[in-house]
Design a protein around this motif. Structure first.
Motif, mmCIF file in Angstrom:
data_model
loop_
_atom_site.group_PDB
_atom_site.id
_atom_site.type_symbol
_atom_site.label_atom_id
_atom_site.label_comp_id
_atom_site.label_asym_id
_atom_site.label_seq_id
_atom_site.Cartn_x
_atom_site.Cartn_y
_atom_site.Cartn_z
ATOM 1 N N LEU A 57 -1.704 25.837 100.896
ATOM 2 C CA LEU A 57 -2.807 25.002 100.408
ATOM 3 C C LEU A 57 -4.161 25.699 100.526
ATOM 4 O O LEU A 57 -4.963 25.666 99.595
ATOM 5 C CB LEU A 57 -2.819 23.673 101.170
ATOM 6 N N ILE A 60 -5.233 28.510 97.813
ATOM 7 C CA ILE A 60 -5.502 28.201 96.402
ATOM 8 C C ILE A 60 -6.958 28.532 96.103
ATOM 9 O O ILE A 60 -7.875 28.049 96.761
ATOM 10 C CB ILE A 60 -5.210 26.717 96.084
ATOM 11 N N ARG A 62 -10.566 28.979 93.724
ATOM 12 C CA ARG A 62 -11.414 28.039 92.973
ATOM 13 C C ARG A 62 -10.953 27.836 91.535
ATOM 14 O O ARG A 62 -10.926 26.712 91.039
ATOM 15 C CB ARG A 62 -12.864 28.514 92.984
ATOM 16 N N SER A 64 -7.971 28.251 90.312
ATOM 17 C CA SER A 64 -6.728 27.484 90.323
ATOM 18 C C SER A 64 -7.004 26.008 90.594
ATOM 19 O O SER A 64 -6.431 25.128 89.946
ATOM 20 C CB SER A 64 -5.757 28.036 91.358
ATOM 21 N N TRP A 65 -7.886 25.705 91.567
ATOM 22 C CA TRP A 65 -8.249 24.311 91.832
ATOM 23 C C TRP A 65 -8.788 23.644 90.568
ATOM 24 O O TRP A 65 -8.379 22.535 90.223
ATOM 25 C CB TRP A 65 -9.302 24.210 92.943
ATOM 26 N N ILE A 69 -6.854 20.638 88.684
ATOM 27 C CA ILE A 69 -7.514 19.331 88.550
ATOM 28 C C ILE A 69 -7.594 18.919 87.089
ATOM 29 O O ILE A 69 -7.286 17.768 86.730
ATOM 30 C CB ILE A 69 -8.903 19.355 89.225
#
Length: 137
Positions: A57, A60, A62, A64-65, A69
């Motif tokens: 977790l 990951i 930025r 990818s986040w 999202i």
């Protein structure tokens, strides 16, 4: 292995449509989507914990986040539309139109990801589009 998993996905997606149509009878489609999403959320985190994947977790990035999202928002919008369509329409008409996502995905993959396609895959896209039209008319 990918083929077995893809076939499993197809079978579960088919079951999802049938079970959803039965389950949303007399239930607001937005509420039904929220219930379904909650079950998916619990199941997903359960699998993360069972496999020990939670350790990744913090790794990951930025980018990818952001895209995960955005993908989640697109999934939510898709499910809200899908459940409302199932509630007011026939499963046999809603599902083929929903599966036009295959054609749309291929077009977007070419435009945004610069993926190339063979004549065979282009013909497949045309046949999927034509088949969908035949099923819903």
């Amino acid at each position: 292995m990918w083929l077995i998993l893809a076939l499993g996905s197809s079978i579960f997606a088919a079951l999802t449509s049938i079970l959803a149509k039965i389950g949303i009878e007399g239930v607001d489609s937005t509420l039904a989507t929220a219930v379904r999403t909650s079950v998916v959320l619990l199941m997903s985190w359960g699998m993360v914990l069972i496999t020990g994947a939670q350790s990744g977790l913090m790794g990951i990035g930025r980018k990818s986040w952001l895209f995960l999202i955005l993908s989640g928002l697109a999934t939510g919008a898709s499910w809200l539309c899908y459940y409302k369509a199932l509630q007011v329409g026939d499963v046999s008409k809603v599902v083929p139109i929903d599966k036009l996502s295959v054609v749309i995905t291929m077009v977007l993959a070419a435009l945004l990801l610069h993926e190339t396609f063979t004549a065979k895959s282009i013909l497949g896209c045309i046949l999927i589009g034509g088949g969908t039209l035949l099923m819903v008319l």
